[in-house]
Design an enzyme around this catalytic site. Sequence first.
Site, PDB file in Angstrom:
ATOM      1  N   GLU A   1       0.873  -1.179   0.000  1.00 24.37           N
ATOM      2  CA  GLU A   1       0.000   0.000   0.000  1.00 24.37           C
ATOM      3  C   GLU A   1       0.908   1.226   0.000  1.00 24.37           C
ATOM      4  O   GLU A   1       1.826   1.317   0.825  1.00 24.37           O
ATOM      5  CB  GLU A   1      -0.917  -0.004   1.225  1.00 24.37           C
TER       6      GLU A   1
ATOM      7  N   GLU B   1     -15.057  -4.614  -1.527  1.00 23.19           N
ATOM      8  CA  GLU B   1     -14.719  -3.893  -0.292  1.00 23.19           C
ATOM      9  C   GLU B   1     -15.823  -2.913   0.122  1.00 23.19           C
ATOM     10  O   GLU B   1     -15.983  -2.623   1.296  1.00 23.19           O
ATOM     11  CB  GLU B   1     -13.373  -3.181  -0.436  1.00 23.19           C
TER      12      GLU B   1
END
Length: 678
Positions: free
Chosen positions: A380, A483
């Site tokens: 990330e 998500e």
Amino acid sequence: MRSRLRTALATLVIACLLPLIADAASVQSPDGRIRVDVDVNERGEPFYSVSYRSATVIGASRLGLRFRDHAGLDSGLRIADTGQRVSDNTWEQPWGERRRVRDAYRELTVQFVASDPARGFAVVFRAYNDGVGFRYEFSDQRYYRDVAITDELTEFRVATDATAWWIPGRAWNRYEFVHHESGLDAILLAHTPMTLKLRNGVHIALHEAALVDYPAYVLDQRRDGVLKTDLTPWSDGVRAYKATPFNTPWRTIQVSPDAVGLLNSDLILNLNEPNKLGDVSWVEPGKYVGIWWAMHLGLATWGSGLTHGATTEEAKRYIDFAAEHGFAGVLVEGWNKGWDGDWFASGAGFSFTEAYPDFDIEAVAKYALARGVRLVGHHETSGHVTNYEQQLDAALDFYERLGVRQVKTGYVADGKGLERVDEDGITRFEWHDGQYGVNHYQRVTEAAAKRRISINSHEPIKATGLRRTWPNWISREGARGQEYNAEWAIPNPPNHTVTLPYTRLLGGPMDYTPGIFDLLHQGPESQHRVQSTLMQQLALYVVLYSPIQMAADLPENYERFPDAFQFIVDVPTDWEESRALAGDVGDYVIFARRERGGRDWYLGAITNEQARSVKLPLDFLRDGTRYRATVYRDGDGADWKSNPYDYVIETLDVDSSDAIELELAAGGGAAIRFRAVQ
Ligand code: NOJ
Ligand code: CA
């Protein structure tokens, strides 16, 4: 022109240069249904148009480019030369929806020049049976050596009013929006792929192919029905910096008499360059699980401390689960330093090689390999590209040493939120889909390929078929994924997954992460839930193509429904052939796919909020073969809202002369495995 033709394909190529005539030119698809016309008007502005079965699809639409420091190539032009060639060959995908892809087109090259013949460009059009691609080509020129492009004038003048499925361009959440279904007139700026249904039922999709070292474009509706390419700018306002010779990406128009035809089109892949990586047997399609959903549910944290998700012990639990059920990978998010505090605000603090103390990455990676599973890496960046690029080589070397073959990347930052520290140390903010972003994703993919690592980019640049050229760019997100059905967002509505195949997935595979079994994770009263039946979650594995598919839920939730889970265990992610059988944009979709190197077929069918029944001939099955079909279907009382867990699993013996009646509940679906038995 002649040298272009000399370097052309080694396969069947019939070249015939037309004499130096025309102020207009045209080319037709091999089946003669699609026709492209090219012309200049009295002001010397170049135009093209497209028709399908003699009906105009794209009316006269402008072409051209403007530059900061050079005269524009937008008017005062004439056609100096044209050339045509025909090509028909078939190539193989190392992994994909189908092994063999037919690439057949007729090509028209139109050379435009200004009054000073040193100024000009070629526009190359390819007419396929499933659509059109065209691009600007600049040869090695004195006049346009280094250029700063300030505008691309390419237009798509949609010939009739139309229904459009689209997401906003240049907006804060990148590509993560629910699609609008609206009249064409409601669009201001829209991303591609954008899909349109014209008044006569013809479906078209506007997109681009081979987006390399150039900004993406969004569609800007300037005048009614006229969609102009609007190249995503750099932070200094320039759209693209280029040096000749160069080609722009292909501008694409997929054309089909119906919605399903779009799903069976290979236009985007065909307009990309062949594999540049050689042997890519190390690129491994397959399924994975991971320490992921628990964080999205708020049961664990990416940050360290008592609720830390990525612990050695938890990783081993997932590895055991993966090994037991035959999953290839285990993704672990939040193992590396930098997640404590507000990582949404800036990714400057991420380390890509240092683990939190409760995560022994060496031990976890070894434990996985010993059990026949691989750790799936995670990077990330929170959009801090400079921080990531400074560590990129070390980060990839680190994973390579641990036996990691696949890395999921992430760029959680608002649109125009990619952080770039320039040569003077000044932080600039760039769009994910500008030339800077495009080049960054490309650099990561190529750096990973050197280590035999595949990349699954989240918050990516849109998919434009580059997986053909770099097959280690194995998947990406680039739309609202599962998500959004977690604890922190407004969930995806039931018409979302029946829109994605006709829009986002036309660009290429998507890491949607299907397979949530605990559909009501916050309880039945909460709005935070999955708006589908359990059976639809199974069908998504076939419908939403990706060579890597996650079984996204927690192991304990799969253990509640072992019979339904069996489909996820069985379904492959790599295919010999794929066929979209039926559907309509935003309503429903049915795919059948045959496993790579095998005889078994899998079928996935999903519907929106409307229940529907579809009679389906099984004529895609091989003639003369008997199949044992295991059908996972919605029960008679199933409904995503009131009864999502009502399902039936039954077996039938069938062959290609049979038909089945699929009863799909509201928000429901069906998944079928056809096992060849003789
Ligand atoms: C957004 C990604 O889409 C998601 O899968 C990931 O878990 C988070 N970013 C954190 O990296
Ligand atoms: Ca995301």
